[in-house]
Enzyme design. Structure first.
Site, PDB file in Angstrom:
ATOM      1  N   HIS A  46      42.426  37.129  46.216  1.00  0.00           N
ATOM      2  CA  HIS A  46      43.213  35.874  46.110  1.00  0.00           C
ATOM      3  C   HIS A  46      44.476  35.814  46.084  1.00  0.00           C
ATOM      4  O   HIS A  46      45.329  34.654  46.559  1.00  0.00           O
ATOM      5  CB  HIS A  46      42.856  35.215  44.544  1.00  0.00           C
ATOM      6  CG  HIS A  46      43.602  35.701  43.531  1.00  0.00           C
ATOM      7  ND1 HIS A  46      42.975  36.759  42.481  1.00  0.00           N
ATOM      8  CD2 HIS A  46      44.921  35.623  42.986  1.00  0.00           C
ATOM      9  CE1 HIS A  46      44.069  37.167  41.757  1.00  0.00           C
ATOM     10  NE2 HIS A  46      44.922  36.184  41.987  1.00  0.00           N
ATOM     11  N   ASP A 100      36.665  39.093  44.784  1.00  0.00           N
ATOM     12  CA  ASP A 100      37.962  39.128  44.657  1.00  0.00           C
ATOM     13  C   ASP A 100      38.583  40.563  44.996  1.00  0.00           C
ATOM     14  O   ASP A 100      38.961  41.175  43.952  1.00  0.00           O
ATOM     15  CB  ASP A 100      38.597  38.556  43.259  1.00  0.00           C
ATOM     16  CG  ASP A 100      39.982  37.973  43.252  1.00  0.00           C
ATOM     17  OD1 ASP A 100      40.591  38.141  44.571  1.00  0.00           O
ATOM     18  OD2 ASP A 100      40.620  37.873  42.415  1.00  0.00           O
ATOM     19  N   GLY A 199      50.795  38.047  37.611  1.00  0.00           N
ATOM     20  CA  GLY A 199      51.830  38.926  38.361  1.00  0.00           C
ATOM     21  C   GLY A 199      51.042  40.326  38.283  1.00  0.00           C
ATOM     22  O   GLY A 199      51.511  41.161  39.309  1.00  0.00           O
ATOM     23  N   SER A 201      47.873  40.724  38.756  1.00  0.00           N
ATOM     24  CA  SER A 201      46.547  40.376  39.993  1.00  0.00           C
ATOM     25  C   SER A 201      46.472  41.629  41.011  1.00  0.00           C
ATOM     26  O   SER A 201      47.754  41.782  41.459  1.00  0.00           O
ATOM     27  CB  SER A 201      46.475  39.130  40.297  1.00  0.00           C
ATOM     28  OG  SER A 201      46.557  38.182  39.499  1.00  0.00           O
TER      29      SER A 201
HETATM   30  C1  4AZ Z   1      47.154  35.905  37.152  1.00  0.00           C
HETATM   31  O1  4AZ Z   1      47.476  34.469  36.963  1.00  0.00           O
HETATM   32  C2  4AZ Z   1      46.252  36.115  35.995  1.00  0.00           C
HETATM   33  N1  4AZ Z   1      44.434  37.278  31.318  1.00  0.00           N
HETATM   34  C3  4AZ Z   1      45.728  37.668  36.043  1.00  0.00           C
HETATM   35  C4  4AZ Z   1      45.050  37.973  34.796  1.00  0.00           C
HETATM   36  C5  4AZ Z   1      44.580  37.052  34.105  1.00  0.00           C
HETATM   37  C6  4AZ Z   1      45.166  35.963  33.817  1.00  0.00           C
HETATM   38  C7  4AZ Z   1      45.879  35.473  34.726  1.00  0.00           C
HETATM   39  C8  4AZ Z   1      43.769  37.618  32.613  1.00  0.00           C
HETATM   40  O2  4AZ Z   1      47.434  36.543  38.147  1.00  0.00           O
END
Ligand code: 4AZ
Length: 256
Positions: A46, A100, A199, A201
């Site tokens: 993503h 993902d 951030g 991710s």
């Molecule tokens: C994000 O937006 C995101 N709490 C990554 C992980 C989580 C929520 C949002 C998990 O990148």
């Protein structure tokens, strides 16, 4: 990371910082990632789903980075990206991210891959279909927000401890219901204090197996950060051994 603590990159030496260079030559932090082989970083699909951001020549990677806004030439290694491989079946149409997962092939200005140092090293992949029992403790890491709603990211790499949550519990009605597929798993802290956040991710969830750190999860999504009954959701890396091997151009390893 919400609720964790600052950690030197030496304790998460597979952590990658992925940047996007826009057409105006501005560089922006994009996502985390994990070094799984000297030339390959595993991350979340993503991060590149924007189409716009899938051009390899607009993506760069830094390994060995403890502070996001400071450059330490002694510990960091900087790379261009020669290939962005997003999973063919990545699907964000069902309200969550299925498949993902993405691979980046990295190459330095001088044509090299990553060199192993105190601050840079590869992480192990799990055995195909390997799953750990719920309740096992693992750790997550990233440069993401320390609280949902903050407008700034963490200045420093942080890590936090989370426990694996069973598929039954996470796909129950009080949790995420049918948004959880077999390609995902959930992890959180018992009092909901620790979680990945915006951030983080693409970055790692690692668990210790026989005294080695193994990459079981890619930080993927969640409803907010550190909210009760809304744990972090991770891409189940052990479902992708043959996908990873195929795209890294290796024969898929035999099961032992
Ligand atoms: C994000 O937006 C995101 N709490 C990554 C992980 C989580 C929520 C949002 C998990 O990148």
């Amino acid at each position: 990371i919400v609720g964790g603590s600052v950690t030197p990159v030496e304790s998460q030496p597979w952590q990658a910082a992925i940047y996007w260079k826009s057409s105006s030559h501005r560089t922006a932090f994009l996502c985390g990632g994990s070094l799984i082989a000297p030339c390959w970083v595993l991350t979340a699909a993503h991060c590149f789903a924007d189409g716009q951001k899938t051009k390899a020549n607009e993506v760069s990677v830094i390994l060995g980075k403890s502070a996001i806004n400071e450059t330490d030439v002694m510990s960091e290694q900087k790379f261009d990206v020669t290939e962005v491989i997003v999973h063919e079946d990545f699907d964000n149409s069902q309200g969550s991210f299925n498949n993902d997962i993405a691979l980046l092939k990295i190459r330095s200005e001088t044509g090299q891959c990553a060199r192993e140092t105190k601050t840079v090293r590869t992480v192990c992949l799990p055995v195909a279909n390997q799953a750990l029992p719920s309740g096992d403790a693992c750790e997550i890491a990233g440069y993401g927000k320390e609280k949902q709603g903050l407008w700034y990211y963490s200045q420093y790499l942080r890590t936090g401890k989370v426990e694996l949550i069973s598929q039954d519990v996470c796909s129950s009605k009080t949790y995420y219901g049918s948004m959880i597929t077999d390609n995902m798993f959930c992890a959180g802290s018992p009092n909901w204090s620790t979680d990945a956040c915006k951030g983080d991710s693409g970055g790692p969830l690692v668990c210790s197996v026989n005294d080695r750190m193994v990459l079981f999860g890619v930080i993927s999504w969640g409803d907010g950060c550190a909210k009760a009954f809304r744990p972090g959701v991770y891409t189940r890396v052990s479902n992708y051994n043959s996908w990873i091997a195929k795209h890294m151009g290796q024969p898929s390893p035999k099961a032992d």
